[in-house]
Design an enzyme around this catalytic site. Structure first.
Site, PDB file in Angstrom:
ATOM      1  N   LYS A  77       9.822  28.580  19.180  1.00 30.84           N
ATOM      2  CA  LYS A  77       9.932  27.946  17.855  1.00 30.84           C
ATOM      3  C   LYS A  77       8.930  26.796  17.712  1.00 30.84           C
ATOM      4  O   LYS A  77       8.244  26.681  16.689  1.00 30.84           O
ATOM      5  CB  LYS A  77      11.365  27.449  17.635  1.00 30.84           C
ATOM      6  N   THR A  78       8.832  25.954  18.740  1.00 30.24           N
ATOM      7  CA  THR A  78       7.878  24.841  18.693  1.00 30.24           C
ATOM      8  C   THR A  78       6.442  25.353  18.670  1.00 30.24           C
ATOM      9  O   THR A  78       5.585  24.799  17.969  1.00 30.24           O
ATOM     10  CB  THR A  78       8.090  23.908  19.897  1.00 30.24           C
ATOM     11  N   ASP A 122      12.832  19.190  15.451  1.00 27.24           N
ATOM     12  CA  ASP A 122      13.532  20.065  16.386  1.00 27.24           C
ATOM     13  C   ASP A 122      15.028  19.735  16.378  1.00 27.24           C
ATOM     14  O   ASP A 122      15.410  18.594  16.121  1.00 27.24           O
ATOM     15  CB  ASP A 122      12.954  19.883  17.786  1.00 27.24           C
ATOM     16  N   THR A 171      18.866  25.749  17.440  1.00 25.84           N
ATOM     17  CA  THR A 171      19.514  26.778  18.259  1.00 25.84           C
ATOM     18  C   THR A 171      20.895  27.102  17.721  1.00 25.84           C
ATOM     19  O   THR A 171      21.538  28.032  18.198  1.00 25.84           O
ATOM     20  CB  THR A 171      19.640  26.303  19.721  1.00 25.84           C
ATOM     21  N   ARG A 231      10.001  30.876  28.194  1.00 22.68           N
ATOM     22  CA  ARG A 231      10.092  29.593  28.893  1.00 22.68           C
ATOM     23  C   ARG A 231      10.605  29.787  30.319  1.00 22.68           C
ATOM     24  O   ARG A 231      10.079  29.193  31.268  1.00 22.68           O
ATOM     25  CB  ARG A 231      11.008  28.639  28.133  1.00 22.68           C
TER      26      ARG A 231
END
Length: 339
Positions: A77-78, A122, A171, A231
């Site tokens: 997302k980032t 975020d 999230t 990740r």
């Protein structure tokens, strides 16, 4: 709108950059983050929609409408927010929901944006509700309305804002209020877990950037245990790299297996806590059903951690089921643990 008692506090916050605004993402490894769209692997549906949105906005010479990304952590997302800013050739300011504690913090961040900038928030579901209400007119009409003082002497301070694009990530999309979700007129996009072949491509690229000499068999071994998440895949790759640098040799399937065994990550990507959770359900509660609070007490794990960290992946693999009476370990879980 929110109320503050001291106008000087607001003006000071507007004048100075807030400490909560970050100029560089310090959470993820920026060296491994894709800098061009071609390097962003997977999430084709999301990328196609963003391509149309950004291309149309650039043709109109206007900032794109506000965008929301949601899904499990570690899916990119980032990274998408960074790529949007690069595509628009503009600056990006980063912050997070919990970091914006006061109206003055939000005023400082937004009023220091330039025309066309991207503001990335975020974990926006953790934004304070009073600050969320101040954000509504900023997103809709480009103004920041703040009430100064209390009682009969109260007055409204309206700040004009430059056109900007808010890109938010969460999230827990259910944690966002309906009014806030409705203001992301550019679209709300759900990021899906990755396929193994996509994870393998990501690992190949990461290995090249990190200058890791490895065999393809090691990539396959790591990808199988990555929980379909880039990740985690990059984390496991770096730990395997450390293992061979200390122990010597080349990073192949055997050395990757040893490194991952040392990390207690099995062939399905389950860690020690995941296996302990299943083991408790099978051995102490005859496979279930067992309630969440009872399971938390039996494992010593926080109930929220069980529900938000361990369960989603176990359910996705078909190792755990939720029933009206509680959690149940499946036959696949018993076979995996040799029970």
């Amino acid at each position: 709108m929110s109320t503050v008692n001291d106008e000087n506090t607001v003006k000071k916050a507007v004048k100075n950059n807030s400490d909560t605004t970050l100029t560089k993402d310090t959470v993820l490894d920026s060296d491994l983050r894709p800098n061009v769209w071609a390097d962003y692997i997977g999430q084709k549906r999301v990328k196609d929609n963003l391509h149309i949105l950004l291309t149309a906005a650039k043709a109109r010479k206007l900032p794109p409408e506000h965008i929301l990304f949601y899904g499990p952590p570690g899916l990119g997302k980032t990274t998408l927010a960074h790529l949007i800013a690069k595509e628009l050739n503009t600056q990006m300011k980063l912050t997070s929901g919990p970091a914006i504690e006061k109206v003055g913090d939000l005023a400082s961040i937004i009023t220091n944006l330039n025309k066309g900038d991207v503001l990335f928030i975020d974990e926006i579901h953790r934004l304070n509700k009073s600050i969320e209400e101040v954000l509504y007119p900023a997103m809709e009409s480009g103004t920041l309305d703040i009430i100064i003082g209390k009682g009969p002497s109260a007055r409204t301070l309206q700040l004009e804002l430059p056109p900007f694009t808010l890109v938010a990530a969460t999230t827990q999309v259910a944690g966002l209020s309906a009014p806030l979700r409705s203001r992301f007129s550019g679209g709300a996009f759900r990021l899906e877990y990755y396929k193994q072949e996509d994870i393998e491509q990501i690992l190949e690229r990461s290995a090249e950037i990190l200058n890791v000499n490895l065999e393809y068999s090691a990539i396959t071994e790591i990808a199988k245990r990555s929980r379909f998440t880039p990740r985690i895949a990059n984390y496991l790759l770096k730990r395997c790299r450390d293992f061979v640098e200390v122990r010597g040799g080349k990073l192949g399937a055997e050395s990757a297996h040893k490194a991952l065994e040392l990390l207690e990550v099995d062939e399905l990507g389950l860690n020690h806590s995941d296996r302990e959770l299943l083991d408790v359900i099978i051995n102490k509660f005859s496979g279930g059903p067992v309630g969440l609070s009872t399971l938390s007490a039996a494992t010593g794990e926080d109930a929220d951690t069980i529900e938000s960290v361990h369960e989603p992946y176990l359910i996705q693999l078909g190792l755990l089921e939720r029933s009206p009476r509680g959690r149940v370990a499946t036959q696949a879980a018993k076979e995996h643990l040799n029970k």
